[in-house]
Design a protein around this motif. Structure first.
Motif, PDB file in Angstrom:
ATOM      1  N   SER C 108      42.853  67.591 -31.249  1.00  0.00           N
ATOM      2  CA  SER C 108      41.975  66.966 -30.265  1.00  0.00           C
ATOM      3  C   SER C 108      41.996  65.440 -30.405  1.00  0.00           C
ATOM      4  O   SER C 108      42.022  64.901 -31.498  1.00  0.00           O
ATOM      5  CB  SER C 108      40.569  67.513 -30.466  1.00  0.00           C
ATOM      6  OG  SER C 108      39.628  66.498 -30.353  1.00  0.00           O
ATOM      7  N   LEU C 110      39.710  63.410 -29.923  1.00  0.00           N
ATOM      8  CA  LEU C 110      38.510  62.944 -30.619  1.00  0.00           C
ATOM      9  C   LEU C 110      38.762  62.869 -32.117  1.00  0.00           C
ATOM     10  O   LEU C 110      38.416  61.888 -32.781  1.00  0.00           O
ATOM     11  CB  LEU C 110      37.343  63.894 -30.319  1.00  0.00           C
ATOM     12  CG  LEU C 110      36.046  63.644 -31.069  1.00  0.00           C
ATOM     13  CD1 LEU C 110      35.465  62.299 -30.723  1.00  0.00           C
ATOM     14  CD2 LEU C 110      35.039  64.738 -30.775  1.00  0.00           C
ATOM     15  N   VAL C 111      39.423  63.905 -32.636  1.00  0.00           N
ATOM     16  CA  VAL C 111      39.683  63.961 -34.071  1.00  0.00           C
ATOM     17  C   VAL C 111      40.690  62.889 -34.462  1.00  0.00           C
ATOM     18  O   VAL C 111      40.520  62.189 -35.469  1.00  0.00           O
ATOM     19  CB  VAL C 111      40.182  65.367 -34.465  1.00  0.00           C
ATOM     20  CG1 VAL C 111      40.519  65.409 -35.936  1.00  0.00           C
ATOM     21  CG2 VAL C 111      39.129  66.407 -34.116  1.00  0.00           C
TER      22      VAL C 111
ATOM     23  N   GLY D 226      38.139  70.020 -27.625  1.00  0.00           N
ATOM     24  CA  GLY D 226      37.945  68.726 -28.259  1.00  0.00           C
ATOM     25  C   GLY D 226      37.441  67.646 -27.323  1.00  0.00           C
ATOM     26  O   GLY D 226      37.338  66.500 -27.704  1.00  0.00           O
ATOM     27  N   PRO D 243      32.109  68.503 -29.627  1.00  0.00           N
ATOM     28  CA  PRO D 243      32.452  67.072 -29.609  1.00  0.00           C
ATOM     29  C   PRO D 243      31.238  66.185 -29.348  1.00  0.00           C
ATOM     30  O   PRO D 243      31.141  65.087 -29.894  1.00  0.00           O
ATOM     31  CB  PRO D 243      33.449  66.963 -28.459  1.00  0.00           C
ATOM     32  CG  PRO D 243      34.034  68.312 -28.343  1.00  0.00           C
ATOM     33  CD  PRO D 243      32.922  69.255 -28.669  1.00  0.00           C
ATOM     34  N   SER D 263      34.483  67.563 -37.264  1.00  0.00           N
ATOM     35  CA  SER D 263      35.834  67.490 -36.719  1.00  0.00           C
ATOM     36  C   SER D 263      36.754  68.479 -37.411  1.00  0.00           C
ATOM     37  O   SER D 263      37.614  69.096 -36.776  1.00  0.00           O
ATOM     38  CB  SER D 263      36.395  66.080 -36.889  1.00  0.00           C
ATOM     39  OG  SER D 263      35.580  65.162 -36.240  1.00  0.00           O
ATOM     40  N   LEU D 266      36.119  71.724 -35.990  1.00  0.00           N
ATOM     41  CA  LEU D 266      36.773  71.782 -34.675  1.00  0.00           C
ATOM     42  C   LEU D 266      38.255  72.104 -34.826  1.00  0.00           C
ATOM     43  O   LEU D 266      38.810  72.968 -34.137  1.00  0.00           O
ATOM     44  CB  LEU D 266      36.587  70.424 -34.002  1.00  0.00           C
ATOM     45  CG  LEU D 266      36.996  70.289 -32.545  1.00  0.00           C
ATOM     46  CD1 LEU D 266      35.928  70.899 -31.668  1.00  0.00           C
ATOM     47  CD2 LEU D 266      37.187  68.839 -32.177  1.00  0.00           C
ATOM     48  N   MET D 267      38.890  71.399 -35.776  1.00  0.00           N
ATOM     49  CA  MET D 267      40.313  71.626 -35.972  1.00  0.00           C
ATOM     50  C   MET D 267      40.577  73.024 -36.510  1.00  0.00           C
ATOM     51  O   MET D 267      41.594  73.634 -36.186  1.00  0.00           O
ATOM     52  CB  MET D 267      40.889  70.594 -36.950  1.00  0.00           C
ATOM     53  CG  MET D 267      41.139  69.254 -36.326  1.00  0.00           C
ATOM     54  SD  MET D 267      41.765  69.386 -34.653  1.00  0.00           S
ATOM     55  CE  MET D 267      43.310  70.209 -34.957  1.00  0.00           C
TER      56      MET D 267
END
Lengths: 346, 350, 256, 286
Positions: C108, C110-111, D226, D243, D263, D266-267
């Protein structure tokens, strides 16, 4: 099992271009018919119309007596072996070959048995679990053939099936195709631009040019007595000797040549003779000729000569082996009139 | 390999260039009401400098921006009045020269020594203030229906509603509504506040930041904006005369923003000049009527620079009454702040 | 006929869906009033004029173009070189390297942005358009690599071999043979890369300071006052991009 | 200098040198930042700044607070719905363009399908908020037609619509690409052997185009889960997505370690989706 094909006045127009300009053709049930011609002559278009991949612009098409115009490919008694084989890359050979039966609702074990049988027929017994990617070009061609035959079509259509193979393989496959056709008995319609392939394999050759049929018949007849100059030139090499008709004979620079003719006096014709029918010695003599080029070809020697009687023409002759002819040698050539065709100039 | 090295060199070069150029520039970390040319241009022209503005919302955002910067990157900071002690204790702000600043002409409530003066040093000065209260569309809802704030989290809310998305003032308002002065909020009060918030969320159709709140009430999406105030409505009344705001009987929350100079600023004198400019009557008038949001200037002298309509929209003449009714923003310590943010996260996720 | 009707209906519906927001956006950019909401109060170019007169927006637009072109040029270069390395068939661990190079595709933005933000902070690197470009190169290199790798086939390989055989240096092989042969792919990679950079928000938001790109400027426009100016920016950007895309399309079509 | 290099050895070096810039870039600006994030996620935010605490507290907080878990769940649900919906909408369009449409209109149809791509991402979401608003365009039309109005603004539905709009365009492109790669003779061969349109699709087109579609769907998943902008603009603060939670940590609390931990979570979700996809694609297609 097999069916005749009856084509009448078939035309196909793409915009302004005529791909087929009125084709009449009858193919007997169980016949091996080859459509031969240069690229763009309409042979593939004709095959596509027979197979149900294109609509004719006019004319009729019957297979086994049934009118086929408007009938989709799936409902025709035909199947096609595509030029690029069009094998389904994600299916095993068994599934590829069994696909048509699956579409007809045949159960798994039955269609696999049939697929095995078909793979056996094309010489791929035991390879059924493989994927197409694991095969060589020749093997893929066989799978495509097996797949098309597995549904017992009345008519099998082959679009340049051997085009992607190397020469040796092509020759071997020709024999095999012929053999398979004899065994399954279906009508085969085979498109090619290779005249040797056509002659090796066909019961009937159909020579096409510019959307028309120029000639059709058994290979030998078409080769020996081509109906048009185009056919004569397309099927192997041909010497064209210009002539004028006088008293029922074609008179050339070498004097009268070839068979008697009914054409009226003064008609311009060509005396057509294949290189293998020109030879040194007796017969209808062409007089002395000087060798310009001489190429050894293994089973024969091919020479290009300039005859004294007509220094502007070049003739090609095929001499038997053992007969040396060096450049600048002078030969006396004769013609076997039994093998000569007279064609009117267009 | 060579390409990379060269590229890195180029990148390093660009950075050096931008840093070198920064010598003639003033870098300010501000709220969105400081970006109008009307405010900035006169200063730039007078001193022949370029003012670089970076907008942010919420002190946390400012802190992360500052942490992710190099020392000397920033010159001027605009920050919530109540957060001045927090940023001072983090060593971010430096002392201001009191004598140069118009302390005498501020509204008395805006001097806020307890916030701005630490250990005898003045670190910031108020520049603008207003109220987090209730904005509404008077064509759809009557003022009487809103005089009792608790109605908004009762089973029959007086109209469709949006909530302003900032935890400090909105939770402060709810506390007021529950009878808890903002200065007295403790961890023990949070469950009651949270319960009221959840009911509020049930009654609300959206929770949004400044512009989405504005949009919601201006377009008729909602009739009531909880947490709104003159800063939402004043700028719009020219086009939408029905928009109004009031302070409920339980009171409301007063917000104020302060301006100060970074301790590690490379050009403190210029930075002080900027603060003086913002606090001048002209600067104050421009700030009060900025395109982003309107609110009361901290400097009373700004009144002379404003039109009657502008003052009317800001309720200039009722300030004494309003200031009495409103509590200052809550000033949670770190633990309470974290707990409040957790409540707010649950509120958003509700 | 039924089939045709079904297809046509579906296309009409879906194109309607796809164009609905753009159409509404464009329509209300001409709104003669303060609020970009129905009813439509009449036609005015006022908001478009305001956009064109807004120095910050214009600066942001130029910044965006600069970042997009610079980062895409770099991304295409990196991707092209790496694709050639893989195509030689001599690269050790080519599979692992390809996987590593395409990995950012699935992460992403954002990451990626947060990670770079934290890293730059650690390195003591202050933020600028250059750091935004670095982020955009990270997200676009995998794309360019994949496109170039797909385009380099056996034809290029044998042509390269011929060029080398005739004495061309590695650099000239690349410049005179490979690059021209896969020019359409390079162009496509570059344009796609420009598009992504042009449109990217979160990395640009996190990694920029005073000089910002257009999406970031639009974002702050969105949060600083309700008016049809946002619509006008959107429609102008749209028209600009559409003209550029059409221009490229026409240019490539003519060359064919 | 005396060391002799084989031709192949030299080729290997040359190939490595070519790949080096991209590798280095990926290492320095992608892998390294990722490592920094992983490390940061073990730190703590305190009043004084960041503290290298080496603790799993941030993850523990995520796992123990219902609001955070809810945000992760919201993200997952939204993403799955969007992915499925976008594929379902884009596939037929890609099919029509790739197969049904005459070749000369293909490029135009494709270009039209992705033109709104260039409106700028932020503005597109905003445009949807104008369409879906309570007094917005959509309800204006519904009202004119005498139909019941819809309250779509500021909701999960709005977020899903905004996302689906974007990803339908993206997937139309990718699915078109994988459909158009299929040799047309495969379809003809199947038809020739008696397969009807449905069977051709089921046995030939679907399985063969599937890998391409899956890759598109995975990219949709990764990008959607994301994304911060769309839920922030369209969700109306009613349906916190992961996010948004990450940005809250940075914007409100300056809590980079917590943002880093979220994060990583999220990943992890994206990685799991990837593994699931890879597994599923490896299985024989029957």
């Amino acid at each position: 099992m097999t069916a005749p094909i009856d084509i009448n006045g078939l035309t196909k127009r793409y915009g302004d271009a005529m791909a087929l300009a009125g084709v009449d053709l009858g193919i007997d049930a169980g016949e091996y018919c080859v459509l031969l011609g240069p690229s763009g002559c309409g042979k593939t278009t004709l095959l596509n119309i027979i197979g149900g991949f294109a609509d004719p612009s006019g004319g009729t098409l019957r297979i086994g007596g049934r009118d086929m115009v408007g009938v989709p490919a799936a409902q025709r008694p035909t199947t096609t072996v595509f030029q690029d084989y069009a094998l389904f890359p994600h299916m095993s050979l068994l599934d590829n070959v069994g696909f048509g039966l699956r579409m007809r609702g045949v159960g798994r074990s039955k269609r696999h048995a049939k697929a095995e049988e078909m793979l056996d027929l094309v010489g791929l017994a035991g390879a059924g679990r493989k994927r197409p990617a694991a095969l060589s070009g020749g093997q893929r061609q066989r799978v495509a053939l097996a797949r098309a035959l597995a549904v017992d079509p009345d008519v099998l259509l082959l679009d340049e099936p051997l085009g992607a193979l190397d020469l040796n393989l092509r020759r071997a496959m020709q024999d095999e195709l012929k053999d398979i056709q004899r065994r399954v008995g279906a009508t085969f319609v085979h498109v090619t631009h290779d005249q040797e392939e056509a002659m090796a394999i066909a019961d009937r050759i159909v020579v096409m040019n510019a959307g028309r049929i120029e000639d059709q018949g058994p290979p030998e007849r078409v080769y020996r007595r081509p109906a048009t100059r185009f056919v004569a030139a397309f099927l192997g090499e041909m010497n064209f000797i210009p002539a004028t008709v006088q008293a029922g004979r074609a008179v050339t620079a070498f004097g009268p040549l070839g068979p008697k003719t009914d054409l009226r006096d003064g008609s311009r014709v060509a005396v057509c003779a294949r290189p293998e029918h020109l030879f040194p010695g007796a017969g209808e003599t062409l007089g002395k000729a000087t060798v310009r080029e001489s190429v050894f070809q293994g089973s024969s020697r091919r020479v290009t000569v300039t005859p004294e009687a007509a220094p502007d023409t070049t003739l090609r002759a095929q001499l038997p082996v053992g007969m040396d002819a060096m450049v600048n040698d002078v030969l006396t050539l004769a013609l076997d009139s039994g093998h000569v065709t007279l064609l009117e100039d267009a | 390999m060579k390409t990379t090295t060269r590229l890195l060199a180029v990148l390093a070069g660009t950075t050096l260039l931008t840093q070198a150029a920064a010598a003639q520039e003033l870098n300010a970390l501000v709220w969105c009401d400081h970006t109008d040319d009307a405010l900035i241009k006169p200063f730039e022209d007078k001193f022949g400098v370029k003012v670089n503005l970076k907008e942010y919302e919420g002190t946390g955002a400012a802190l992360s921006l500052i942490e992710q910067s190099q020392p000397g990157d920033w010159d001027v900071l605009v920050v919530d009045g109540i957060d001045v002690p927090r940023v001072v204790s983090a060593g971010i702000l430096g002392p201001l020269p009191v004598g140069d600043l118009p302390y005498d002409s501020l509204f008395p409530e805006m001097v806020m020594e307890e916030n701005h003066v630490i250990d005898g040093q003045t670190y910031a000065i108020s520049e603008k203030f207003g109220y987090n209260t209730v904005s509404f569309n008077s064509a759809a809802v009557s003022a009487e229906d809103l005089s009792d704030m608790t109605a908004l989290w009762s089973d029959n809310a007086p109209g469709s509603m949006a909530v302003y998305d900032y935890y400090v003032p909105v939770m402060g308002m709810v506390a007021m509504g529950l009878g808890i002065p903002t200065a007295d909020i403790t961890l023990d009060d949070l469950p009651a506040i949270e319960a009221a918030l959840m009911k509020l969320k049930d009654n609300a159709s959206s929770v949004g930041e400044v512009v989405s709140s504005q949009t919601a009430i201006a377009t008729g999406e909602v009739d009531i904006l909880f947490g709104g105030g003159e800063w939402v409505t004043a700028g719009l009344t020219g086009d939408l005369p029905d928009l109004d705001w009031l302070i409920p009987e339980q009171g409301a929350v007063r917000w104020s923003q302060s301006i100060g100079v970074f301790a590690d600023s490379k050009q403190p004198d210029l930075a002080v000049e900027f603060v003086k400019h913002v606090l001048s009557p002209q600067g104050q008038a421009a700030l009060a009527t900025s395109s982003c949001y309107w609110a009361m200037p901290a400097n009373r002298m700004a009144g002379a620079m404003m039109t009657d309509e502008q003052k009317a929209a800001l309720r200039w003449d009722q300030q004494v009454d309003y200031l009495n009714k409103a509590d200052l923003y809550p000033t949670p310590d770190a633990d309470l702040d974290a707990a409040m943010q957790d409540v707010w996260t649950r509120f958003l996720a509700h | 006929m039924m089939r045709f009707a079904a297809c046509a209906t579906y296309m009409a519906l879906l194109y309607g869906f796809i164009f609905l927001p753009v159409g509404v956006l464009a329509l209300f950019s001409f709104q003669d009033g303060r609020f970009p909401i129905p009813p439509f109060q009449g036609f005015s170019l006022r908001w478009h004029a305001e956009v064109l007169g807004d120095a910050d927006l214009i600066a942001a637009l130029l910044n965006s173009l600069m970042v997009a072109f610079a980062s895409s040029a770099m991304a295409v270069t990196l991707g092209f070189l790496a694709a050639r390395a893989v195509a030689t068939g001599r690269l050790p661990r080519a599979k692992a390297i390809s996987a590593a190079l395409t990995a950012p595709l699935s992460v992403s933005y954002l990451v990626i942005g947060l990670g770079l933000l934290a890293s730059f902070n650690l390195m003591g690197q202050s933020l600028s358009l250059a750091t935004v470009a670095v982020g955009h190169i990270v997200i676009n290199t995998p794309l360019c690599f994949a496109i170039c790798a797909a385009a380099i086939g056996p034809a290029q390989q044998s042509a390269e071999r011929a060029a080398r055989d005739l004495g061309a240096s590695e650099l000239r092989v690349m410049w005179l043979v490979t690059a021209p042969m896969i020019l359409p792919a390079l162009l496509a990679a570059f344009l796609l890369s420009v598009t992504f950079s042009w449109d990217e928000f979160i990395i640009a938001f996190l990694l920029s300071r005073f000089d910002v790109t257009l999406p970031v400027e639009i974002w702050s426009l969105l949060r600083s006052g309700l008016n049809p100016k946002t619509n006008a920016v959107g429609s102008l950007v749209f028209m600009l991009s559409a003209i550029a895309v059409l221009g490229v399309e026409l240019a490539t079509m003519r060359r064919k | 200098m005396s060391k002799t290099l084989t031709i192949e050895g030299r080729d290997r070096r040359r190939a490595l040198a070519l790949a080096a810039p991209a590798l280095l870039w990926t290492l320095v600006f992608f892998a390294l930042p990722f490592g920094v994030m992983a490390v940061l996620s073990l730190w703590q935010r305190t009043d004084q700044g960041l503290e290298a605490a080496w603790t799993l507290a941030n993850y523990a907080k995520f796992a123990s607070s219902p609001a955070y878990l809810q945000a992760a769940l919201n993200s997952l649900e939204i993403t799955v719905v969007v992915t499925v919906l976008s594929v379902a909408l884009a596939y037929p369009l890609a099919w029509i363009i790739a197969v049904e449409l005459p070749a000369k209109y293909r490029r135009l149809a494709l270009a039209l399908a992705v033109v709104p791509f260039w409106t700028s991402y932020v503005v597109r979401s905003y445009a949807w908020s104008l369409v879906l608003a309570k007094r917005g365009v959509l309800n204006g039309w519904l009202g004119d037609l005498g139909l019941p109005l819809m309250d779509l603004a500021n909701s999960r539905a709005a977020t899903v619509i905004g996302f689906t709009h974007f990803f339908t365009m993206l997937l139309t492109l990718t699915i078109y690409a994988s459909l158009v790669q299929l040799p047309p003779n495969l379809r003809r061969a199947a038809a020739d052997l008696g397969a009807g349109p449905v069977q051709i699709f089921r046995f030939i087109v679907w399985p063969l185009a599937l890998p391409g579609v899956m890759v598109g769907a995975f990219l949709t998943f990764a990008l959607c889960i994301g994304d911060y902008v769309t839920p922030q603009i369209l969700g109306g603060g009613n349906d916190l997505a992961l996010p948004q939670l990450v940005m809250l940590q940075i914007g409100r609390r300056a809590d980079l370690p917590m943002a880093a931990a979220l994060s990583i979570v999220l990943m992890a979700a994206v990685t799991l989706a990837y593994i699931a996809m890879a597994r599923w694609m490896k299985e024989p297609s029957k």
